[in-house]
Design a protein around this motif. Structure first.
Motif, PDB file in Angstrom:
ATOM      1  N   GLN A 181       0.802  -1.220   0.000  1.00  0.00           N
ATOM      2  CA  GLN A 181       0.000   0.000   0.000  1.00  0.00           C
ATOM      3  C   GLN A 181       0.834   1.270   0.000  1.00  0.00           C
ATOM      4  O   GLN A 181       0.449   2.261  -0.633  1.00  0.00           O
ATOM      5  N   ASP A 182       1.972   1.260   0.687  1.00  0.00           N
ATOM      6  CA  ASP A 182       2.744   2.489   0.862  1.00  0.00           C
ATOM      7  C   ASP A 182       4.166   2.409   0.314  1.00  0.00           C
ATOM      8  O   ASP A 182       4.901   3.395   0.400  1.00  0.00           O
ATOM      9  N   GLY A 183       4.588   1.268  -0.193  1.00  0.00           N
ATOM     10  CA  GLY A 183       5.971   1.110  -0.633  1.00  0.00           C
ATOM     11  C   GLY A 183       6.964   1.153   0.507  1.00  0.00           C
ATOM     12  O   GLY A 183       8.150   1.425   0.292  1.00  0.00           O
ATOM     13  N   ASP A 184       6.498   0.908   1.723  1.00  0.00           N
ATOM     14  CA  ASP A 184       7.326   0.977   2.926  1.00  0.00           C
ATOM     15  C   ASP A 184       8.020  -0.371   3.141  1.00  0.00           C
ATOM     16  O   ASP A 184       7.357  -1.388   3.412  1.00  0.00           O
ATOM     17  N   THR A 185       9.333  -0.405   3.038  1.00  0.00           N
ATOM     18  CA  THR A 185      10.077  -1.666   3.150  1.00  0.00           C
ATOM     19  C   THR A 185      10.596  -1.947   4.558  1.00  0.00           C
ATOM     20  O   THR A 185      11.183  -3.008   4.797  1.00  0.00           O
ATOM     21  N   ARG A 186      10.365  -1.038   5.479  1.00  0.00           N
ATOM     22  CA  ARG A 186      10.999  -1.196   6.787  1.00  0.00           C
ATOM     23  C   ARG A 186      10.544  -2.460   7.503  1.00  0.00           C
ATOM     24  O   ARG A 186      11.350  -3.179   8.106  1.00  0.00           O
ATOM     25  N   GLY A 187       9.268  -2.754   7.458  1.00  0.00           N
ATOM     26  CA  GLY A 187       8.774  -3.947   8.138  1.00  0.00           C
ATOM     27  C   GLY A 187       9.313  -5.225   7.528  1.00  0.00           C
ATOM     28  O   GLY A 187       9.778  -6.123   8.236  1.00  0.00           O
ATOM     29  N   ILE A 188       9.276  -5.294   6.210  1.00  0.00           N
ATOM     30  CA  ILE A 188       9.731  -6.521   5.558  1.00  0.00           C
ATOM     31  C   ILE A 188      11.239  -6.666   5.656  1.00  0.00           C
ATOM     32  O   ILE A 188      11.774  -7.784   5.700  1.00  0.00           O
ATOM     33  N   MET A 189      11.950  -5.528   5.733  1.00  0.00           N
ATOM     34  CA  MET A 189      13.399  -5.598   5.880  1.00  0.00           C
ATOM     35  C   MET A 189      13.811  -6.148   7.242  1.00  0.00           C
ATOM     36  O   MET A 189      14.962  -6.532   7.445  1.00  0.00           O
ATOM     37  N   SER A 190      12.877  -6.188   8.207  1.00  0.00           N
ATOM     38  CA  SER A 190      13.210  -6.772   9.506  1.00  0.00           C
ATOM     39  C   SER A 190      13.450  -8.269   9.403  1.00  0.00           C
ATOM     40  O   SER A 190      14.044  -8.874  10.295  1.00  0.00           O
ATOM     41  N   PHE A 191      12.978  -8.869   8.294  1.00  0.00           N
ATOM     42  CA  PHE A 191      13.183 -10.298   8.085  1.00  0.00           C
ATOM     43  C   PHE A 191      14.332 -10.604   7.136  1.00  0.00           C
ATOM     44  O   PHE A 191      14.725 -11.756   6.992  1.00  0.00           O
ATOM     45  N   TYR A 192      14.815  -9.593   6.434  1.00  0.00           N
ATOM     46  CA  TYR A 192      15.857  -9.838   5.434  1.00  0.00           C
ATOM     47  C   TYR A 192      16.836  -8.690   5.433  1.00  0.00           C
ATOM     48  O   TYR A 192      16.428  -7.527   5.532  1.00  0.00           O
ATOM     49  N   VAL A 193      18.122  -8.994   5.298  1.00  0.00           N
ATOM     50  CA  VAL A 193      19.133  -7.949   5.175  1.00  0.00           C
ATOM     51  C   VAL A 193      20.147  -8.351   4.129  1.00  0.00           C
ATOM     52  O   VAL A 193      20.326  -9.513   3.806  1.00  0.00           O
ATOM     53  N   GLY A 194      20.863  -7.399   3.605  1.00  0.00           N
ATOM     54  CA  GLY A 194      21.976  -7.628   2.689  1.00  0.00           C
ATOM     55  C   GLY A 194      22.828  -6.387   2.724  1.00  0.00           C
ATOM     56  O   GLY A 194      22.408  -5.353   3.208  1.00  0.00           O
ATOM     57  N   GLY A 195      24.052  -6.448   2.210  1.00  0.00           N
ATOM     58  CA  GLY A 195      24.869  -5.246   2.235  1.00  0.00           C
ATOM     59  C   GLY A 195      26.328  -5.538   2.079  1.00  0.00           C
ATOM     60  O   GLY A 195      26.720  -6.565   1.567  1.00  0.00           O
ATOM     61  N   SER A 196      27.154  -4.608   2.529  1.00  0.00           N
ATOM     62  CA  SER A 196      28.589  -4.742   2.325  1.00  0.00           C
ATOM     63  C   SER A 196      29.337  -4.151   3.503  1.00  0.00           C
ATOM     64  O   SER A 196      28.775  -3.458   4.338  1.00  0.00           O
ATOM     65  N   SER A 197      30.607  -4.455   3.558  1.00  0.00           N
ATOM     66  CA  SER A 197      31.441  -3.956   4.646  1.00  0.00           C
ATOM     67  C   SER A 197      32.897  -4.088   4.252  1.00  0.00           C
ATOM     68  O   SER A 197      33.241  -4.826   3.332  1.00  0.00           O
TER      69      SER A 197
END
Length: 629
Positions: free
Chosen positions: A452-468
């Motif tokens: 409904q809002d394009g808000d990814t914050r909730g779903i991102m609580s179950f999945y992460v990715g990235g770099s370091s």
């Protein structure tokens, strides 16, 4: 494969923290062997011996005496004295590994080594066999310094510490790394520690115990409850693949990748991406990126080394035996420990039992099928609520999920951490949330916000990715420095280190269409994602065959294996297959409930596991817990 961790009840909607044996000639004897030289041969070799072996030992003593009296040059020319045990030494080309034809000198060396190996196998107190192993005493003799865990919002009584282990157990003087640990102290009379692993592979234990420690407070009646971040995970020299972690998913479906990148890539690059061999080059580059960003721990991240870490932790904790509770991938780790250290295995529980034999390609299909079933169950539940993001018809809801994934793959939406959120990111998030029904309300809310809002914050609580940036010095890292992609990077690295299969490019290309069809048939939603995981070892060094070939018929005390009938990640048949493989020591508890693992979701399983760990009360093999218990 087991791309999951044990679900827990606490903070369901909260973002998770990411976190050849040689005989020693007499003139080379060690001080330890010299100290024992005054004892009778039978005593030196562990007590009363059969007559044939006593005679062999007397012959050895005479040979030793003659050797010692001979000039040094003559000693070297004779070769080492042989100990002949019942049976014959293999002749050249017969009974020799590979059927090799050996020279006289090679036969003498091989026979010497072989006889000593045979004697050492039956009589483990022979010093020469032990002397060839690296000295790990400084690691086993260390003491763990515990203190209050740093950080806000952590539960009272949680203590943190660290233990130091070799990077390479074959060369323990050539580098070390620290493993982060945490514990809750025993509240009753303590019988030592129980060590927990929450799964993954790639799941950090310290954060899991902090978030879900309430589940294990019953065990503090008799134990310090201890966990750890395994090597390469969390704060323990975390591995990373930089920005390329998700390239493996794109590589398995190059046509979609070309569409998604059409605006940014040239036409030539798009044409190249349609070639499966170009896709394999993406995977090869990913492997190189992982090596670049992960440091020296990467070649030693597999379960065989992690099990040796368990034994260092056992000794550092002061326990004579390892008492252990492992979930999901943690069951693989426990089984490997039992095979490596049967005499050090105490009370062991394996919940959500992983396979020890299936190749990654078959594990992926099994996982895709289980997750598809769990998704359909979730959508049946979700569509009964007027607020379900996919409407009130479960059949059309399944089609809506596919459309949402496709649209996000074509046009990812902005997300936190400065990265786009794609359809395959969504698949990974949904897959994690499906491991426990208690996460379903939070998943439903997160999907509604996304649709409904394009808000990814909730779903991102179950999945992460990235770099370091790479971490190389072996010390613990701060929590804020843990690479965002550590979990998927560690998942790939550990599974590949444990898997000996490495098909060639020609084999992969020739089989890719058939594999893709099998995965899509297993799950139209999770098939592509799981296929990426099945191919993720391309370009990496060949893994160990130890788990498939050697982890069987363990000579340990009884251990409890818990299998859940409705487990979407580790099917019940893996429990029975692994129990058969481990042998008479394995006792199976049949949990007839749903979800991944049983300890947190079934009061019956929880009670039976605690009773075994605390009091040694083991349920009958094949007994069960009902779905509502």
């Amino acid at each position: 494969m087991v791309a999951s961790r044990r679900p827990h009840r606490l903070n369901a909607g909260k973002p998770r923290r990411l976190w050849l044996i040689r005989q020693t000639p007499p003139f080379e004897r060690t001080a330890n062997e010299r100290r024992r030289k005054g004892r009778r041969p039978s005593e030196r070799l562990g007590g009363k011996l059969p007559g044939t072996v006593r005679a062999a030992v007397r012959e050895r003593a005479a040979q030793d005496k003659a050797w010692s009296a001979a000039p040094l040059a003559e000693r070297r020319g004779r070769g080492c004295p042989l100990i002949v045990i019942e049976g014959e030494i293999p002749a050249a080309g017969r009974g020799v590994p590979g059927g090799l034809m050996l020279s006289t000198r090679q036969r003498r060396a091989f026979a010497c080594a072989m006889t000593l190996a045979l004697l050492g196998a039956g009589l483990p107190s022979v010093a020469a066999a032990a002397d060839d192993r690296p000295d790990l005493s400084r690691f086993h003799d260390q003491s763990i310094k515990w203190s209050a865990c740093p950080g806000d919002g952590l539960p009272d009584g949680l203590q943190c510490g660290k233990v130091t282990v070799p990077v390479d157990y074959a060369k323990p003087t050539e580098g070390t790394l620290d493993l982060a640990m945490a514990r809750f102290r025993a509240t009753g009379e303590s019988r030592g520690s129980v060590l927990l692993n929450f799964g993954g592979p790639g799941g950090p234990g310290v954060g899991e115990l902090a978030d879900g420690g309430e589940d294990f407070m019953g065990l503090t009646n008799g134990y310090d409850v201890v966990t750890f971040d395994p090597r390469g995970v969390g704060r323990s020299s975390p591995v990373s693949c930089g920005e390329g972690t998700d390239d493996s998913a794109e590589a398995t479906d190059p046509g979609q990748d070309a569409e998604a990148e059409a605006e940014a890539e040239s036409e030539a690059q798009a044409d190249e991406s349609d070639d499966p061999r170009a896709a394999l080059e993406v995977l090869r580059k990913l492997a190189a990126d992982c090596a670049e960003h992960s440091g020296p721990v990467l070649p030693h991240i597999g379960t065989v080394d992690a099990a040796r870490d368990l034994d260092v932790m056992r000794a550092a904790l002061g326990d004579k035996k390892l008492n252990y509770l492992g979930f999901s991938y943690g069951t693989r780790l426990g089984a490997v420990y039992a095979a490596q250290f049967p005499d050090k295995t105490g009370r062991m529980v394996l919940d959500g039992v992983d396979t020890l034999t299936e190749p990654l390609s078959e594990q992926g299909i099994t996982g895709a099928q289980g997750q598809q079933t769990a998704l359909e169950d979730f959508l049946d539940w979700c569509t009964e609520d007027i607020n379900c993001a996919f409407g009130q018809d479960s059949r059309s809801a399944r089609e809506e999920v596919l459309r949402l994934i496709g649209s996000l793959d074509e046009a990812p939406v902005p997300a936190d951490f400065g990265m786009p959120f794609s359809g395959q990111d969504l698949v990974g998030a949904i897959g994690q949330a499906l491991y426990s029904k208690e996460l379903w309300p939070a998943l439903s809310q997160a999907l509604t916000a996304l649709v409904q809002d394009g808000d990814t914050r909730g779903i991102m609580s179950f999945y992460v990715g990235g770099s370091s940036l790479p971490h190389r010095d072996g010390g613990l890292v701060d929590e804020g420095e843990i690479p965002l992609d550590n979990l998927p990077a560690a998942l790939m690295a550990i599974n590949c280190a444990d898997d000996p299969d490495r098909p060639t490019a020609d084999q992969v290309v020739g089989d890719l269409d058939r594999l893709r069809a099998r995965y899509e048939q297993a799950s139209p939603v999770f098939g592509r994602y799981r296929l990426a995981q099945a191919l993720m070892c391309y370009g990496r060094p060949k893994g160990t065959s130890y788990i498939r070939e050697e982890v069987r018929d363990v000579d340990t005390p009884k251990m409890l294996l818990v299998g859940t009938r409705g487990d979407p990640a580790t099917p019940y048949r893996w429990t029975t297959e692994t129990a058969d493989r481990l042998g008479p020591s394995a006792v199976v508890l049949d949990n007839k409930g749903e979800g991944h693992t049983g300890y947190s979701s079934s009061k019956c399983v929880h009670r039976k596991v605690d009773d075994f760990l605390l009091y040694g009360q083991l349920p009958a093999d094949g007994s069960s817990c009902g779905s509502e218990d």
